[in-house]
Design a protein around this motif. Structure first.
Motif: not given
Ligand code: CU
Length: 144
Positions: A114-122, A33-39
Motif C-alpha cells: 500500500v502506498g507504492a506507485p500504482g497502489m492506492p492508499g497511504e 488482470n493486474c491494474g497496479c502495473c498499469d498505474r
C-alpha cells in the motif's frame, strides 16, 4: 552568422544533451488482470519513461528467466536499459540506478505494498527497495 555564434556558445557552455534525449524505454511484462502495473506504468511515463506493456499469463516463466527470488517478486517484471526492475519501484530510484550505473542486475520492491506507485492508499510503514543479484544477497537500496 550571429545565430551560428549563439549555437556555438550553447555548445561551449556544455548544455546537457540529455535535455533533448528521447524518453527511456521500458518493457513491462505483466498479468493482464493486474491494474497496479498499469498505474505504475503511468507513473513511469509521467517521469520521463516510455512503457511498452507485454501481457502474459505466465509471469512465473519471466521471473524464472531473470532469476527473481520468490521473496523479491513483485506483480510485474520490467526491463530498463539492461536492468531488471521488479515490482512498483518508484521512478526516482530507477533514474538513480541508471545515472549511477549501479553494479548489479536491478531493483525490486517486493509484493504490492500500500502506498507504492500504482497502489492506492497511504503508506503505513517505510517501504524498502532491494537490489537484485545474481549471486549476491539482496541489499537495501533505498527506503521511502
Ligand atoms: Cu500490478
Amino acid at each position: 552568422m550571429h545565430a551560428v555564434k549563439k549555437l556555438a556558445l550553447g555548445l561551449a557552455l556544455g548544455l546537457p544533451l540529455s535535455v533533448f534525449a528521447a524518453s527511456i524505454p521500458v518493457k513491462m511484462y505483466k498479468n493482464p488482470n493486474c491494474g497496479c502495473c498499469d498505474r505504475w506504468a503511468a507513473h513511469m511515463e509521467a517521469n520521463g519513461f516510455t512503457v511498452e506493456t507485454v501481457n502474459t499469463s505466465d509471469l512465473a516463466a519471466i521471473k524464472a528467466k531473470y532469476d527473481i527470488p520468490a521473496n523479491l517478486a513483485g506483480c510485474h517484471t520490467a526491463l530498463i536499459d539492461g536492468y531488471v526492475v521488479e515490482g512498483l519501484v518508484p521512478a526516482k530510484y530507477v533514474k538513480q540506478m541508471l545515472s549511477e550505473h549501479m553494479v548489479g542486475q536491478g531493483l525490486s520492491l517486493p509484493g504490492m505494498p500500500v502506498g507504492a506507485p500504482g497502489m492506492p492508499g497511504e503508506k503505513t510503514t517505510a517501504l524498502t527497495v532491494y537490489t537484485l543479484g545474481p549471486g549476491t544477497a539482496p541489499q537495501a537500496y533505498a527506503s521511502f
